[in-house]
Design an enzyme around this catalytic site. Sequence first.
Site, PDB file in Angstrom:
ATOM      1  N   LYS A  10      21.209   8.076  14.573  1.00 13.66           N
ATOM      2  CA  LYS A  10      21.776   8.443  15.874  1.00 13.66           C
ATOM      3  C   LYS A  10      23.310   8.425  15.838  1.00 13.66           C
ATOM      4  O   LYS A  10      23.912   7.889  14.897  1.00 13.66           O
ATOM      5  CB  LYS A  10      21.237   7.477  16.935  1.00 13.66           C
ATOM      6  N   TYR A  50      14.010  14.727  24.274  1.00 15.24           N
ATOM      7  CA  TYR A  50      13.600  13.514  24.987  1.00 15.24           C
ATOM      8  C   TYR A  50      12.921  13.819  26.332  1.00 15.24           C
ATOM      9  O   TYR A  50      12.920  12.975  27.233  1.00 15.24           O
ATOM     10  CB  TYR A  50      14.804  12.590  25.200  1.00 15.24           C
ATOM     11  N   PHE A  58      17.030   5.313  32.325  1.00 16.23           N
ATOM     12  CA  PHE A  58      17.978   5.399  31.211  1.00 16.23           C
ATOM     13  C   PHE A  58      18.150   6.834  30.694  1.00 16.23           C
ATOM     14  O   PHE A  58      18.920   7.076  29.770  1.00 16.23           O
ATOM     15  CB  PHE A  58      17.547   4.479  30.061  1.00 16.23           C
ATOM     16  N   ARG A  86       8.214   2.747  11.876  1.00 16.95           N
ATOM     17  CA  ARG A  86       8.435   1.983  13.113  1.00 16.95           C
ATOM     18  C   ARG A  86       8.596   0.496  12.780  1.00 16.95           C
ATOM     19  O   ARG A  86       9.373  -0.213  13.417  1.00 16.95           O
ATOM     20  CB  ARG A  86       7.263   2.179  14.093  1.00 16.95           C
ATOM     21  N   THR A  92      12.737  -1.401  20.248  1.00 17.97           N
ATOM     22  CA  THR A  92      13.776  -0.609  20.923  1.00 17.97           C
ATOM     23  C   THR A  92      15.016  -1.455  21.213  1.00 17.97           C
ATOM     24  O   THR A  92      16.140  -1.023  20.989  1.00 17.97           O
ATOM     25  CB  THR A  92      13.208  -0.037  22.242  1.00 17.97           C
ATOM     26  N   ARG A 103      17.242  -1.940  13.218  1.00 21.11           N
ATOM     27  CA  ARG A 103      17.904  -2.163  14.509  1.00 21.11           C
ATOM     28  C   ARG A 103      18.453  -3.582  14.613  1.00 21.11           C
ATOM     29  O   ARG A 103      19.531  -3.798  15.162  1.00 21.11           O
ATOM     30  CB  ARG A 103      16.939  -1.827  15.650  1.00 21.11           C
ATOM     31  N   ASN A 113      20.807   2.331  19.563  1.00 23.25           N
ATOM     32  CA  ASN A 113      20.012   1.535  18.625  1.00 23.25           C
ATOM     33  C   ASN A 113      19.863   2.184  17.240  1.00 23.25           C
ATOM     34  O   ASN A 113      18.904   1.933  16.519  1.00 23.25           O
ATOM     35  CB  ASN A 113      18.668   1.141  19.249  1.00 23.25           C
ATOM     36  N   HIS A 116      16.170   6.557  15.194  1.00 19.92           N
ATOM     37  CA  HIS A 116      14.938   6.970  15.885  1.00 19.92           C
ATOM     38  C   HIS A 116      13.811   7.080  14.874  1.00 19.92           C
ATOM     39  O   HIS A 116      14.036   7.474  13.730  1.00 19.92           O
ATOM     40  CB  HIS A 116      15.153   8.348  16.542  1.00 19.92           C
ATOM     41  N   GLU A 127       8.222  16.656  16.459  1.00 22.20           N
ATOM     42  CA  GLU A 127       9.646  16.361  16.259  1.00 22.20           C
ATOM     43  C   GLU A 127      10.163  16.973  14.962  1.00 22.20           C
ATOM     44  O   GLU A 127      11.311  17.417  14.890  1.00 22.20           O
ATOM     45  CB  GLU A 127       9.854  14.838  16.274  1.00 22.20           C
TER      46      GLU A 127
HETATM   47  P1  IDP Z   1      11.976   3.993  20.846  1.00 26.57           P
HETATM   48  O1  IDP Z   1      13.202   4.743  20.352  1.00 26.57           O
HETATM   49  O2  IDP Z   1      11.929   2.587  20.334  1.00 26.57           O
HETATM   50  O3  IDP Z   1      10.696   4.765  20.618  1.00 26.57           O
HETATM   51  P2  IDP Z   1      11.780   4.819  23.631  1.00 26.57           P
HETATM   52  O4  IDP Z   1      11.140   4.002  24.693  1.00 26.57           O
HETATM   53  O5  IDP Z   1      11.042   6.018  23.126  1.00 26.57           O
HETATM   54  O6  IDP Z   1      12.156   3.828  22.423  1.00 26.57           O
HETATM   55  O7  IDP Z   1      13.190   5.271  24.178  1.00 26.57           O
HETATM   56  C1  IDP Z   1      13.938   6.296  23.546  1.00 26.57           C
HETATM   57  C2  IDP Z   1      15.374   5.849  23.447  1.00 26.57           C
HETATM   58  O8  IDP Z   1      15.931   5.707  24.757  1.00 26.57           O
HETATM   59  C3  IDP Z   1      15.589   4.475  22.806  1.00 26.57           C
HETATM   60  O9  IDP Z   1      15.568   4.496  21.392  1.00 26.57           O
HETATM   61  C4  IDP Z   1      16.942   4.110  23.360  1.00 26.57           C
HETATM   62  O10 IDP Z   1      18.002   4.813  22.695  1.00 26.57           O
HETATM   63  C5  IDP Z   1      16.837   4.626  24.781  1.00 26.57           C
HETATM   64  N1  IDP Z   1      16.313   3.589  25.700  1.00 26.57           N
HETATM   65  C6  IDP Z   1      15.013   3.210  25.864  1.00 26.57           C
HETATM   66  N2  IDP Z   1      14.890   2.229  26.784  1.00 26.57           N
HETATM   67  C7  IDP Z   1      16.143   1.994  27.243  1.00 26.57           C
HETATM   68  C8  IDP Z   1      16.692   1.080  28.200  1.00 26.57           C
HETATM   69  O11 IDP Z   1      15.980   0.292  28.841  1.00 26.57           O
HETATM   70  N3  IDP Z   1      18.055   1.118  28.370  1.00 26.57           N
HETATM   71  C9  IDP Z   1      18.879   1.984  27.703  1.00 26.57           C
HETATM   72  N4  IDP Z   1      18.396   2.853  26.788  1.00 26.57           N
HETATM   73  C10 IDP Z   1      17.062   2.870  26.552  1.00 26.57           C
HETATM   74 MG    MG Z   2      10.134   6.637  21.374  1.00 24.07          MG
END
Ligand code: IDP
Ligand code: MG
Length: 134
Positions: A10, A50, A58, A86, A92, A103, A113, A116, A127
Site C-alpha cells: 500500500k 474497495y 472508514f 492472511r 487489520t 502489519r 496497514n 493488502h 482482485e
Molecule cells: P483487511 O485489509 O484486513 O482485509 P478490511 O476490513 O477488508 O481489512 O478493510 C480494508 C482496509 O480498510 C483495511 O486494510 C484498512 O486499510 C482499512 N480499514 C478497515 N477498517 C478500518 C478502520 O476501522 N479504520 C480505518 N481504516 C480501516
Molecule cells: Mg479485506
Amino acid sequence: MNNKTLAILKPDCLKRNLTGKVIDFILNKGFTIKAMKQLHLTEPEAERFYAVHKGKDFYDELIEYMSSGPCIPMVLEKENAVETFREIIGTTDPKEAAENTLRRLYAKTTQRNTVHGSDSDENAQKEIAFFFPL
Ligand code: IDP
Ligand code: MG
C-alpha cells in the site's frame, strides 16, 4: 485457483521505503511472485477495488489514502495462498496482529496497514483480474 492470492504493497509501504523489506519477507515465506507492477490508483479505481466497503465509516478516508501515492499489486503463488498470506500479514489493526507478521512489524495504524491480502479464493480471482486483466 486456490494457489494464488493478490497482495498490494500500500502507499505507506512505498512512502516509508519498506518495499524491499516487505518483498524479502514474502519471498522468505515461500511465496513466488507471478506478476508485479507499480501504479497510482485514481480515486474511481480505488472506489471500484474497495466497493464492498462503500458506506462504512472508514470508506472515504480509505479511498483517499489508497489513491494518495503509488502502490504495488502483485500476484503471489503458494499452496493455500489466500489463507497463508492472511496469516503472514496479520490482523487489520496492527496493534492486535501476532508477532512477526507484516502489519505488526511495519504498520502504524489500522488504515495505513502497509499490505493488502485477498480474503477468499473468489475475491483473489476478482482482485487479480482487477490489476492484471488477461
Ligand atoms: P483487511 O485489509 O484486513 O482485509 P478490511 O476490513 O477488508 O481489512 O478493510 C480494508 C482496509 O480498510 C483495511 O486494510 C484498512 O486499510 C482499512 N480499514 C478497515 N477498517 C478500518 C478502520 O476501522 N479504520 C480505518 N481504516 C480501516
Ligand atoms: Mg479485506
